[in-house]
Design a protein around this motif. Structure first.
Motif, PDB file in Angstrom:
ATOM      1  N   ASN A   1      -3.263 -13.571  -6.406  1.00 59.84           N
ATOM      2  CA  ASN A   1      -2.702 -14.093  -7.314  1.00 59.84           C
ATOM      3  C   ASN A   1      -1.425 -13.570  -8.062  1.00 59.84           C
ATOM      4  O   ASN A   1      -1.128 -13.664  -9.150  1.00 59.84           O
ATOM      5  CB  ASN A   1      -3.670 -13.814  -8.566  1.00 59.84           C
ATOM      6  N   ARG A   2      -0.742 -12.675  -7.236  1.00 61.20           N
ATOM      7  CA  ARG A   2       0.826 -12.155  -7.593  1.00 61.20           C
ATOM      8  C   ARG A   2       1.456 -13.620  -7.835  1.00 61.20           C
ATOM      9  O   ARG A   2       1.408 -14.677  -6.885  1.00 61.20           O
ATOM     10  CB  ARG A   2       1.043 -11.402  -6.492  1.00 61.20           C
ATOM     11  N   SER A   3       2.334 -13.295  -8.697  1.00 61.99           N
ATOM     12  CA  SER A   3       3.145 -14.566  -8.887  1.00 61.99           C
ATOM     13  C   SER A   3       4.469 -14.726  -7.937  1.00 61.99           C
ATOM     14  O   SER A   3       4.771 -13.520  -7.348  1.00 61.99           O
ATOM     15  CB  SER A   3       3.658 -14.576 -10.421  1.00 61.99           C
TER      16      SER A   3
ATOM     17  N   ASN B   1       7.050   3.901  -9.629  1.00 61.43           N
ATOM     18  CA  ASN B   1       6.350   2.828  -9.582  1.00 61.43           C
ATOM     19  C   ASN B   1       7.078   1.759  -8.644  1.00 61.43           C
ATOM     20  O   ASN B   1       7.602   0.895  -9.384  1.00 61.43           O
ATOM     21  CB  ASN B   1       6.177   2.241 -10.928  1.00 61.43           C
TER      22      ASN B   1
ATOM     23  N   ASN C   1       7.294  -2.008  -9.135  1.00 60.22           N
ATOM     24  CA  ASN C   1       7.419  -2.913 -10.217  1.00 60.22           C
ATOM     25  C   ASN C   1       8.439  -2.138 -11.282  1.00 60.22           C
ATOM     26  O   ASN C   1       8.518  -2.474 -12.737  1.00 60.22           O
ATOM     27  CB  ASN C   1       5.655  -2.337 -10.829  1.00 60.22           C
TER      28      ASN C   1
ATOM     29  N   PRO D   1      12.126  -2.629 -12.104  1.00 55.09           N
ATOM     30  CA  PRO D   1      13.356  -3.386 -11.669  1.00 55.09           C
ATOM     31  C   PRO D   1      14.525  -2.633 -10.917  1.00 55.09           C
ATOM     32  O   PRO D   1      14.809  -3.241  -9.867  1.00 55.09           O
ATOM     33  CB  PRO D   1      13.808  -4.034 -13.153  1.00 55.09           C
ATOM     34  N   GLU D   2      14.872  -1.399 -11.480  1.00 57.66           N
ATOM     35  CA  GLU D   2      15.970  -0.574 -10.657  1.00 57.66           C
ATOM     36  C   GLU D   2      15.364  -0.291  -9.387  1.00 57.66           C
ATOM     37  O   GLU D   2      16.496  -0.180  -8.495  1.00 57.66           O
ATOM     38  CB  GLU D   2      16.333   0.536 -11.517  1.00 57.66           C
TER      39      GLU D   2
ATOM     40  N   PRO E   1       9.380  -7.918 -10.915  1.00 59.32           N
ATOM     41  CA  PRO E   1       9.471  -7.610 -12.382  1.00 59.32           C
ATOM     42  C   PRO E   1      11.065  -7.997 -12.863  1.00 59.32           C
ATOM     43  O   PRO E   1      12.130  -7.456 -12.210  1.00 59.32           O
ATOM     44  CB  PRO E   1       9.313  -6.182 -12.278  1.00 59.32           C
TER      45      PRO E   1
ATOM     46  N   THR F   1       7.269 -15.467  -8.725  1.00 53.10           N
ATOM     47  CA  THR F   1       8.514 -15.578  -9.703  1.00 53.10           C
ATOM     48  C   THR F   1       9.479 -14.596  -9.272  1.00 53.10           C
ATOM     49  O   THR F   1      10.554 -14.282 -10.032  1.00 53.10           O
ATOM     50  CB  THR F   1       8.289 -15.848 -10.967  1.00 53.10           C
TER      51      THR F   1
ATOM     52  N   TRP G   1       0.780  -1.193   0.048  1.00 54.26           N
ATOM     53  CA  TRP G   1       0.016  -0.072   0.108  1.00 54.26           C
ATOM     54  C   TRP G   1       1.016   1.332   0.155  1.00 54.26           C
ATOM     55  O   TRP G   1       0.513   2.333  -0.564  1.00 54.26           O
ATOM     56  CB  TRP G   1      -1.001   0.012   1.172  1.00 54.26           C
TER      57      TRP G   1
ATOM     58  N   ASP H   1       2.248   1.901  -3.174  1.00 52.12           N
ATOM     59  CA  ASP H   1       1.390   2.053  -4.342  1.00 52.12           C
ATOM     60  C   ASP H   1       1.464   3.144  -5.469  1.00 52.12           C
ATOM     61  O   ASP H   1       1.659   4.353  -4.867  1.00 52.12           O
ATOM     62  CB  ASP H   1      -0.008   2.098  -3.911  1.00 52.12           C
ATOM     63  N   PRO H   2       1.556   2.831  -6.482  1.00 51.05           N
ATOM     64  CA  PRO H   2       1.869   3.957  -7.701  1.00 51.05           C
ATOM     65  C   PRO H   2       0.973   5.050  -7.636  1.00 51.05           C
ATOM     66  O   PRO H   2       1.116   6.189  -8.095  1.00 51.05           O
ATOM     67  CB  PRO H   2       2.047   3.411  -8.879  1.00 51.05           C
ATOM     68  N   GLN H   3      -0.273   4.919  -7.490  1.00 51.72           N
ATOM     69  CA  GLN H   3      -1.438   5.752  -7.266  1.00 51.72           C
ATOM     70  C   GLN H   3      -1.652   6.428  -6.210  1.00 51.72           C
ATOM     71  O   GLN H   3      -1.758   7.526  -5.814  1.00 51.72           O
ATOM     72  CB  GLN H   3      -2.614   5.291  -7.893  1.00 51.72           C
ATOM     73  N   TYR H   4      -1.987   5.665  -5.097  1.00 51.16           N
ATOM     74  CA  TYR H   4      -2.219   6.243  -3.704  1.00 51.16           C
ATOM     75  C   TYR H   4      -1.212   6.049  -2.808  1.00 51.16           C
ATOM     76  O   TYR H   4      -1.604   6.525  -1.399  1.00 51.16           O
ATOM     77  CB  TYR H   4      -3.670   5.319  -3.217  1.00 51.16           C
TER      78      TYR H   4
ATOM     79  N   TYR I   1       9.049 -12.930  -0.466  1.00 51.78           N
ATOM     80  CA  TYR I   1       7.732 -13.839  -0.694  1.00 51.78           C
ATOM     81  C   TYR I   1       6.507 -12.900  -0.594  1.00 51.78           C
ATOM     82  O   TYR I   1       5.527 -13.062  -1.154  1.00 51.78           O
ATOM     83  CB  TYR I   1       7.932 -14.912   0.007  1.00 51.78           C
TER      84      TYR I   1
END
Lengths: 322, 408
Positions: free
Chosen positions: A264-266, A172, A175, A177-178, A271, A268, A150, A153-156, A256
């Motif tokens: 449903n986030r992955s 962001n 999300n 990578p850097e 980004p 892996t 939260w 969060d890029p918006q809020y 994790y």
């Protein structure tokens, strides 16, 4: 392992020549000694030693947990290092973990020392602040993940809102990578409560007389900090660096929950695998791709690496207060 | 002192021994009924407990002397627990198995092939059934299944797009009208995105692989077009908007691709959002992906005949709808699905349509790994603009060929 470093090494107690041994008691003493440490010993053997040895064995096998392990010798190790078809992100996970360690450990120590100094300075309410600053440590990891997703969060998100006040454009965080490693390291620093408490204990143990002597000699606060506090805290810092690096190299829970906690986030690793910590990589191979043998090999590589790093630190870092 | 300590220790050991004996005799006292152990995921809907319990008691009534022991395990821990159980020889007789694991378990001989005559293939939806097939043989029962479809915000999207061209123009229109709103939440290059993507590839008439001839097909033009579609949607759907938590539900995006589980969540948490769900837009052929639960019989388990009977019971026309709904999915039994279609809400109809054209994942044991470690990063490189869709997919396909030892 590192505790004798923190505590001042006690002066050798002279082996009393006058201490008499009554015949027959020694053996009995031994028996009781063994009996008393038996629970700890049993725990150690069953839950630590045996699994570790079993993992060492399985690291030389191909094993999917269901069928019988197949002995493959050193193949897991050579494949991990050289076969980027089988393990495309092995080196990436090492790079991510090292970067994380390099950023997170110093950041955590600076934050911890800063907080400890503040708490040590204030006269009233230090208990309250100590509690508040320690709270992130006792917060459940899943909640930490939710809170920071939260905040970032890029918006809020609050982080962007605060940075916006000083004119830094929206990012962001989780999300890009850097930005993933700095964002994760910042959360780790926010959770520095245990280091803070240890630093606080270190600060309290600096004799008042030294500080007074420095004041009389005309040392200002900055000088006192760098010439008195920092050198006197060296054993504490050494302990925190060693344990901090060991913990950072094994970071798992944080990545994790940050990258998979939202249903449903992955898992892996963020980004472009930018948050694929080494232990997360182990976890994926062990439990998602059914390659337990390779996962065991990875954990042994980590063990050896940690041992080397720790050895180097003990060898080359200044540990004693001065 | 010493004597007292030794005595206390001895007493403790004795007590522990007695306790152990007590435990043992209690266990031996269990009835002589034939016991069938069934493992499933822990309840994810409020009614699940009751529904499963009723199905269980019905089965026990119909089969006197049988006791079904249901073990519920959180989904996230399930595979770990199952792996340990298999390693430790404490396997259940029958249990749920993740779709992509069926092929691996079948090839290892961990699970049994479904005996001829146990299941009538014509009774089931083909896509769901195929998730249990390995090399043409059937290794399990589908229990419920699910798919993704297109969620759309009715205020922003009056009529849902049917084709890719419509999808692109609607997305562009939404963002043009209000630059703060994204057209669609474009899936990411992660394991979840890679799970949805085959549905889009299918929409262009493509396939991921040709297992029979050992061919990788996700570098073919249809797959490249499918990835290019996502790339083309990004300018009207900036990540800094769609990466926000619940962007669609908050009205920050006109559309998103997701599954039926989000219908319930959005209705619950965002009661004011006026949305509906449509089948995925396609280019040439309606298509979709598939997920859901299969159940298999373990080789090391006991009571095989009874285990198959139990799976027939779970998937028959009487029980399958209520069970599937309780599991958060859709019935796999055609008769049940067609009869009960109306009992699914308005927003669920699209999923029922979608499931008729759903395509199973490739039955390759390494598929999860290929999905996560190779395809997902390839999608991400194209979406982030580091490579073209063709370059990244060619690279991913070559890596997959090398991993599987396939030539084409």
């Amino acid at each position: 392992m590192a505790s004798p470093v923190v505590a001042q090494r006690p002066a050798e107690t002279p082996a009393g020549p006058g201490r008499r041994r009554r015949p027959g008691v020694g053996r009995r003493d031994h028996l009781i000694g063994w009996l008393l440490i038996a629970p700890a010993l049993v725990y150690f053997i069953i839950f630590l030693l045996y699994p570790a040895l079993a993992a060492l064995y399985y690291s030389f096998t191909e094993w999917d947990l269901h069928s019988a392990p197949i002995w493959v010798g050193l193949q897991n190790y050579t494949d991990l290092f050289f076969d980027d078809v089988k393990y495309p992100h092995f080196w990436k996970s090492i790079q991510v973990t090292l970067q994380y360690t390099l950023v997170a450990v110093p950041l955590t120590l600076v934050a911890a020392l800063g907080q400890a100094l503040l708490i040590n300075t204030i006269r009233r309410g230090s208990n309250l602040f100590r509690l508040l600053l320690f709270l992130p440590v006792v917060t459940a990891e899943a909640a930490v993940g939710a809170i920071w997703r939260w905040l970032y969060d890029p918006q809020y998100g609050l982080v962007n809102a605060v940075l916006g006040l000083v004119g830094i454009p929206r990012q962001n965080w989780l999300n890009t990578p850097e930005l993933v490693i700095p964002a994760l390291a910042f959360i780790a620093a926010w959770q520095c409560g245990i280091s803070m408490i240890i630093y606080l204990a270190g600060l309290k143990s600096i004799p008042e007389s030294i500080r007074e002597a420095a004041v009389i000699d005309g040392a200002g606060p900055v000088q006192r900090f760098f010439k008195v506090v920092v050198p006197m805290l060296r054993p504490t810092t050494f302990y925190l660096v060693v344990t901090g690096i060991i913990a950072a190299l094994q970071v798992f829970g944080l990545v994790y929950v940050i990258f998979s906690g939202g249903g449903n986030r992955s898992v892996t690793g963020g980004p472009e695998q930018s948050g694929l910590a080494y232990v997360l990589h182990i976890y994926l191979y062990a439990f998602r791709y059914n390659a337990m043998g390779a996962a065991c090999a990875m954990s042994f590589i980590l063990l050896v690496f940690i041992m080397i790093i720790t050895f180097v630190q003990f060898k080359f870092m200044k540990q004693e207060a001065s | 002192m010493i004597r007292r300590v030794t005595g206390a220790a001895a007493a403790a050991v004795l007590l522990a021994g007695l306790a152990a004996c007590g435990g043992g005799s209690e266990e031996g006292g269990a009835g002589s009924a034939t016991e069938l152990t069934y493992w499933m995921f822990q309840d994810r809907t409020p009614q699940a407990g009751e529904v499963v319990e009723k199905i269980r008691t019905d089965f026990e009534k119909a089969n006197p002397g049988v006791k079904v022991n249901i073990v519920k395990i959180p989904k996230d821990d399930y595979n770990t627990k199952l792996g340990s159980a298999l390693a430790g020889n404490t396997v259940p007789d029958v249990g749920i198995l993740d779709q992509p694991l069926v092929s691996r378990f079948a090839q290892e001989g961990t699970i049994k092939e479904v005996p001829a005559g146990t299941l009538n293939e014509a009774d089931f939806w083909e896509g769901a059934l195929n998730t249990n097939k390995v090399g043409g043989k059937l290794y399990g029962f589908p229990i419920d299944h699910t798919a993704v479809a297109l969620f759309y915000n009715k205020a922003l999207v009056p009529t849902p797009p049917k084709t890719w061209d419509e999808l692109k123009s609607i997305s562009a229109g939404i963002h043009q009208k209000d630059p703060k709103v994204a057209g669609i939440v474009v899936p990411k290059g992660d394991g979840y995105g890679a799970w949805m993507w085959p549905g889009v590839v299918g929409g262009a008439g493509g396939q991921m692989v040709d297992e029979a001839n050992k061919k990788i097909l996700f570098d073919q033009p249809q797959a490249v077009e499918a990835l290019q579609l996502w790339v083309d949607l990004l300018p009207s759907s900036p990540r800094e908007i769609t990466d926000s938590d619940q962007a669609f539900a908050n009205g920050l995006a006109g559309m998103m691709i997701s599954g039926p589980w989000d219908v319930a969540t959005i209705k619950d948490q965002f009661p004011d959002l006026d949305f509906n769900v449509a089948p995925l837009p396609y280019k040439t052929t309606p298509a979709g992906n598939i997920g859901g639960e299969n159940a298999v019989v373990f080789t090391k388990g006991k009571n095989e005949a009874l285990a198959w009977k139990w799976l027939q019971h779970l998937t028959n026309a009487t029980n399958n709808t209520t069970l599937a709904q309780a599991l958060g999915g859709f019935p796999v039994n055609k008769e049940a699905a067609e009869r009960d279609a109306a009992t699914f809400g308005e927003q669920q109809q699209a999923f029922l349509e979608q499931l008729k054209v759903a395509q199973a994942r490739p039955a390759i044991p390494q598929w999860i790994q290929i999905n996560d470690e190779i395809i997902a990063p390839a999608l991400e490189s194209a979406l982030s603009g580091k490579m073209t869709a063709q370059e990244s997919l060619t690279d991913a396909a070559n890596k997959t060929r090398a991993l599987l030892g396939w030539n084409s």
